[in-house]
Design a protein around this motif. Structure first.
Motif, PDB file in Angstrom:
ATOM      1  N   HIS A  68       0.637  -1.367  -0.066  1.00 50.44           N
ATOM      2  CA  HIS A  68       0.056  -0.026   0.021  1.00 50.44           C
ATOM      3  C   HIS A  68       0.876   1.251   0.156  1.00 50.44           C
ATOM      4  N   GLN A  69       1.977   1.164   0.920  1.00 51.20           N
ATOM      5  CA  GLN A  69       2.774   2.369   0.972  1.00 51.20           C
ATOM      6  C   GLN A  69       3.553   2.546  -0.468  1.00 51.20           C
ATOM      7  N   THR A  70       3.853   1.591  -1.159  1.00 48.00           N
ATOM      8  CA  THR A  70       4.612   1.761  -2.411  1.00 48.00           C
ATOM      9  C   THR A  70       3.541   2.115  -3.781  1.00 48.00           C
ATOM     10  N   PHE A  71       2.235   1.352  -3.884  1.00 44.04           N
ATOM     11  CA  PHE A  71       1.416   1.634  -4.854  1.00 44.04           C
ATOM     12  C   PHE A  71       0.277   2.371  -4.770  1.00 44.04           C
ATOM     13  N   SER A  72       0.059   2.845  -3.433  1.00 43.22           N
ATOM     14  CA  SER A  72      -1.301   3.562  -3.258  1.00 43.22           C
ATOM     15  C   SER A  72      -0.986   4.949  -2.601  1.00 43.22           C
ATOM     16  N   PRO A  73      -1.986   5.770  -2.823  1.00 46.77           N
ATOM     17  CA  PRO A  73      -1.680   7.189  -2.174  1.00 46.77           C
ATOM     18  C   PRO A  73      -1.612   7.364  -1.008  1.00 46.77           C
ATOM     19  N   THR A  74      -0.591   8.446  -0.470  1.00 49.53           N
ATOM     20  CA  THR A  74      -0.029   8.394   0.974  1.00 49.53           C
ATOM     21  C   THR A  74      -0.818   9.237   1.925  1.00 49.53           C
ATOM     22  N   SER A  75      -2.015   9.759   1.483  1.00 46.58           N
ATOM     23  CA  SER A  75      -2.917  10.733   2.385  1.00 46.58           C
ATOM     24  C   SER A  75      -3.555   9.829   3.423  1.00 46.58           C
ATOM     25  N   GLU A  76      -3.625  10.499   4.261  1.00 47.60           N
ATOM     26  CA  GLU A  76      -4.091   9.923   5.586  1.00 47.60           C
ATOM     27  C   GLU A  76      -5.673  10.456   5.773  1.00 47.60           C
ATOM     28  N   LYS A  77      -6.069  11.241   4.749  1.00 52.36           N
ATOM     29  CA  LYS A  77      -7.609  11.720   4.763  1.00 52.36           C
ATOM     30  C   LYS A  77      -8.674  10.829   4.677  1.00 52.36           C
ATOM     31  N   GLN A  78      -9.693  10.888   5.417  1.00 47.85           N
ATOM     32  CA  GLN A  78     -10.821   9.984   5.577  1.00 47.85           C
ATOM     33  C   GLN A  78     -12.127  10.667   4.916  1.00 47.85           C
ATOM     34  N   SER A  79     -13.008   9.981   4.472  1.00 49.72           N
ATOM     35  CA  SER A  79     -14.027  10.455   3.930  1.00 49.72           C
ATOM     36  C   SER A  79     -14.743  11.165   5.023  1.00 49.72           C
ATOM     37  N   PRO A  80     -15.335  12.348   4.985  1.00 48.68           N
ATOM     38  CA  PRO A  80     -16.099  13.181   5.932  1.00 48.68           C
ATOM     39  C   PRO A  80     -17.187  12.464   6.599  1.00 48.68           C
ATOM     40  N   GLN A  81     -17.916  11.308   5.688  1.00 47.64           N
ATOM     41  CA  GLN A  81     -18.772  10.486   6.205  1.00 47.64           C
ATOM     42  C   GLN A  81     -18.331   9.274   7.068  1.00 47.64           C
ATOM     43  N   GLN A  82     -17.251   8.897   6.664  1.00 40.37           N
ATOM     44  CA  GLN A  82     -16.653   7.704   7.093  1.00 40.37           C
ATOM     45  C   GLN A  82     -16.831   7.293   8.547  1.00 40.37           C
ATOM     46  N   GLY A  83     -16.611   8.316   9.310  1.00 39.38           N
ATOM     47  CA  GLY A  83     -16.880   8.036  11.009  1.00 39.38           C
ATOM     48  C   GLY A  83     -18.002   7.590  11.271  1.00 39.38           C
ATOM     49  N   GLU A  84     -19.325   7.986  10.536  1.00 42.52           N
ATOM     50  CA  GLU A  84     -20.628   7.681  10.865  1.00 42.52           C
ATOM     51  C   GLU A  84     -21.015   6.333  10.151  1.00 42.52           C
ATOM     52  N   LEU A  85     -20.174   5.651   9.576  1.00 39.54           N
ATOM     53  CA  LEU A  85     -20.577   4.216   8.819  1.00 39.54           C
ATOM     54  C   LEU A  85     -20.493   3.186   9.812  1.00 39.54           C
ATOM     55  N   PHE A  86     -20.101   3.328  11.043  1.00 46.67           N
ATOM     56  CA  PHE A  86     -19.389   2.208  11.895  1.00 46.67           C
ATOM     57  C   PHE A  86     -20.218   2.346  13.321  1.00 46.67           C
ATOM     58  N   ASP A  87     -20.824   1.293  13.799  1.00 50.51           N
ATOM     59  CA  ASP A  87     -21.680   1.505  14.825  1.00 50.51           C
ATOM     60  C   ASP A  87     -21.265  -0.144  15.650  1.00 50.51           C
TER      61      ASP A  87
ATOM     62  N   LEU B  26      -6.576   0.004   8.697  1.00 50.23           N
ATOM     63  CA  LEU B  26      -7.186   0.260   7.552  1.00 50.23           C
ATOM     64  C   LEU B  26      -6.803  -0.099   6.118  1.00 50.23           C
ATOM     65  N   LYS B  27      -5.318   0.355   6.021  1.00 48.93           N
ATOM     66  CA  LYS B  27      -4.889   0.150   4.581  1.00 48.93           C
ATOM     67  C   LYS B  27      -4.838  -1.462   4.266  1.00 48.93           C
ATOM     68  N   ILE B  28      -4.566  -2.206   5.347  1.00 50.00           N
ATOM     69  CA  ILE B  28      -4.563  -3.681   4.991  1.00 50.00           C
ATOM     70  C   ILE B  28      -5.772  -4.551   5.294  1.00 50.00           C
ATOM     71  N   GLN B  29      -6.800  -3.852   5.643  1.00 47.91           N
ATOM     72  CA  GLN B  29      -7.918  -4.515   5.854  1.00 47.91           C
ATOM     73  C   GLN B  29      -8.748  -4.664   4.555  1.00 47.91           C
ATOM     74  N   LYS B  30      -9.501  -5.676   4.285  1.00 51.08           N
ATOM     75  CA  LYS B  30     -10.349  -5.806   3.145  1.00 51.08           C
ATOM     76  C   LYS B  30     -12.050  -5.099   3.575  1.00 51.08           C
ATOM     77  N   VAL B  31     -12.274  -5.420   4.675  1.00 47.71           N
ATOM     78  CA  VAL B  31     -13.494  -4.782   5.137  1.00 47.71           C
ATOM     79  C   VAL B  31     -13.453  -3.897   6.017  1.00 47.71           C
ATOM     80  N   LYS B  32     -13.753  -2.463   5.643  1.00 45.59           N
ATOM     81  CA  LYS B  32     -13.769  -1.393   6.353  1.00 45.59           C
ATOM     82  C   LYS B  32     -14.576  -1.247   7.776  1.00 45.59           C
ATOM     83  N   THR B  33     -14.634  -2.172   8.481  1.00 43.67           N
ATOM     84  CA  THR B  33     -15.336  -2.308   9.837  1.00 43.67           C
ATOM     85  C   THR B  33     -14.420  -2.755  10.790  1.00 43.67           C
TER      86      THR B  33
ATOM     87  N   VAL C 226     -13.353   2.553  14.149  1.00 46.57           N
ATOM     88  CA  VAL C 226     -14.007   3.231  15.528  1.00 46.57           C
ATOM     89  C   VAL C 226     -12.810   4.061  16.043  1.00 46.57           C
ATOM     90  N   ALA C 227     -11.783   3.705  16.420  1.00 43.32           N
ATOM     91  CA  ALA C 227     -10.737   4.556  16.819  1.00 43.32           C
ATOM     92  C   ALA C 227     -10.238   5.749  16.131  1.00 43.32           C
TER      93      ALA C 227
END
Length: 532
Positions: free
Chosen positions: A52-71, A352-359, A364-365
């Motif tokens: 991921h560090q080699t081939f993917s974007p390095t930004s740590e920005k998250q979607s503004p709605q991402q925090g509301e998807l997990f409960d 999050l970068k190495i997980q297939k499922v974003k839950t 939560v953290a």
């Protein structure tokens, strides 16, 4: 089967002993298999993260709605009173959080800067064209159309001739009087303060190695060998700038809070070390933007003795990562150590970068930490007292909720995994991470120091190393001047040229203090440059 049955003991005690040995052996094998599985999982996580560090974007920005998807079911629910207070606060802030879409969606080129000089180019009709083709009457000027283009002229190179008039008495012919020339930083050099400033900014601000600068000068048929430029920079950083650097250090240690960070550095010729060994560049930062000091220091090691010497007279808040080398000076001076939430967030972001499922626990953290940053954004322009009041009202609830969640999560994740590592990092640094709830001056992270040291890291990728320890110390001094100038809104080239010209003429501490970046404005540099 008969042979095996004949070999089996007949007494019960011996059979029980064999059974216990077999069970113990089985448990050992199961433990080894578990450890192997954990090691394999850890290696797979490291491989995924490396990819991921080699081939993917390095930004740590998250979607503004991402925090509301997990409960998560295990997520702790605060009391109804806290919920009602949060709801009221959200309703009160809803109006201020709205974005002016009419401004955001505007497109088109931005106007060219007003401070740039303008050269007028006039286009007019020929006299023969200023007559109406229909009735032969003269045309009248009714207006004009104006458009602007940006023109960039390569660096202007010129020679400054110093002509010193000499006088003598024709009567007695006893002595010659020659006009004095102002004191100069490099009195025997054929280069001006502007030349030294240009080379310093090109290398330390724009990350141009000296061999590239040598080639650039050659295009103008000017021969300045790179070793000459290197000697200039060593003298500039190791001698001429020293009075200012000493005042920078005094200013840094006077502040109530200091950021510190360090990064690797390579010095080829260093006593007792090989050319391939690691040395370190340390950076300390303190003060508000526009009144800030950024101080670089070179050290051949990362040992705890370095921060002990750098912070010997300091006692206040120290914002760092979790490197244990700062512990000794903190204990010695009674310094309050503050940890960085950006480092904690980064570890969960790696999960999050190495997980297939974003839950799961990592989102939560991230959600908890994201809420803390949202609150900080709301009170960024407030006073320290007002900021602390908001933190104790809003951030305190999130921290308490997060602490309960963390206690439950620690036992549910293997420490060897990426997630376990992130959770234990959060737990081990908890007391330092929540220190921001005690004082409004304490920031949420150490990003200020990381941003200050980034230009050095970018430059290191180009010029790779320093040849000598003197060069390393000189680089630290020049980086300090440039980054402090930038932090106080000054043009690095203009400020460097100014102080190289003025420092040799300063005869008192007061005159040197007048040259500090927070005592100077860009307008003063521009006026001085025109006058000189």
């Amino acid at each position: 089967m008969k042979n095996i049955e004949n070999q089996m003991p007949t007494d019960v005690k011996t059979l029980q002993k064999l059974l216990l040995e077999a069970q113990s052996l089985l448990q050992e094998k199961e433990l080894l298999l578990t450890q192997k599985d954990a090691k394999i999982s850890t290696l797979i996580e490291q491989l995924k993260l490396a990819r991921h560090q080699t081939f993917s974007p390095t930004s740590e920005k998250q979607s503004p709605q991402q925090g509301e998807l997990f409960d998560e079911a295990e997520q702790i629910v605060t009391s109804e009173v806290s919920k009602e207070e949060s709801t009221v606060d959200d309703e009160n802030n809803s109006e201020t959080d709205k974005v002016d879409t009419s401004k955001k969606n505007k497109r088109g080129r931005s106007p060219l800067p007003v401070h740039l000089p303008r050269i007028e180019v006039i286009y007019d009709l020929d006299e023969s064209e200023k007559v109406c083709p229909h009735d032969g009457q003269p045309l009248h000027k009714i207006g004009e159309e104006v458009s602007e283009q940006l023109e960039i002229i390569p660096a202007k190179v010129q020679v400054i001739r110093h002509r010193r008039f000499k006088y003598a008495c024709r009567c007695c012919e006893q002595g010659v009087h020659t006009a004095n020339i102002p004191k100069q930083a490099f009195p025997k050099s054929n280069a001006t303060a502007g030349t030294f400033a240009y080379i310093a900014v090109s290398k330390y601000q724009d990350a141009l190695p000296l061999y590239r600068l040598e080639n650039i000068f050659q295009r103008s048929k000017i021969h300045i060998p790179r070793n000459t430029m290197a000697n200039w920079m060593i003298k500039l950083g190791g001698n001429i700038l020293t009075p200012l650097i000493n005042l920078f250090r005094d200013r840094l240690l006077e502040q109530p809070l200091i950021h510190y960070d360090e990064t690797t550095y390579q010095v080829l010729k260093e006593e007792g070390k090989t050319a391939q060994s690691k040395s370190y560049m340390w950076v300390g930062l303190a003060g508000e933007q526009g009144n800030r000091v950024v101080l670089f220091d070179y050290a051949p090691t990362r040992a705890g003795s370095v921060p002990t010497s750098l912070l010997d007279d300091f006692s206040g808040y120290l914002v760092t990562d979790d490197y244990k080398g700062y512990n000794a000076v903190c204990e010695k001076n009674g310094i309050t150590r503050v940890a960085c939430w950006a480092h904690a967030r980064r570890k969960f972001n790696d999960v999050l970068k190495i997980q297939k499922v974003k839950t799961g626990k990592a989102p939560v953290a991230m959600n908890y930490i994201g809420k803390l940053y949202q609150i900080e954004k709301q009170c960024s322009d407030l006073s320290n007292k007002a900021r602390l009041a908001i933190r104790q009202k809003k951030s305190y609830l999130i921290i308490n909720e997060m602490r309960v969640w963390l206690d439950k999560s620690l036992s549910q994740s293997p420490k060897q995994s990426k997630l376990g590592n992130a959770l234990h990092y959060l737990n081990n640094n908890w007391s330092r991470l929540v220190e921001f709830l005690t004082d409004g001056i304490i920031p949420l992270d150490n990003n200020a120091a990381e941003n200050a040291i980034r230009p050095f890291v970018v430059g290191r990728k180009n010029w790779l190393h320093s040849s000598s320890v003197k060069g390393a110390h000189a680089s630290a001094a020049i980086y300090s001047i440039i980054e402090t100038a930038k932090a106080n809104g000054l043009d690095p080239y203009g400020y460097l040229k100014f102080i190289i010209e003025q420092l040799p003429r300063a005869e008192s501490v007061e005159q040197v203090e007048a040259l500090l970046p927070w005592n100077i404005k860009n307008e003063a540099l521009t006026a001085w440059d025109k006058f000189s």
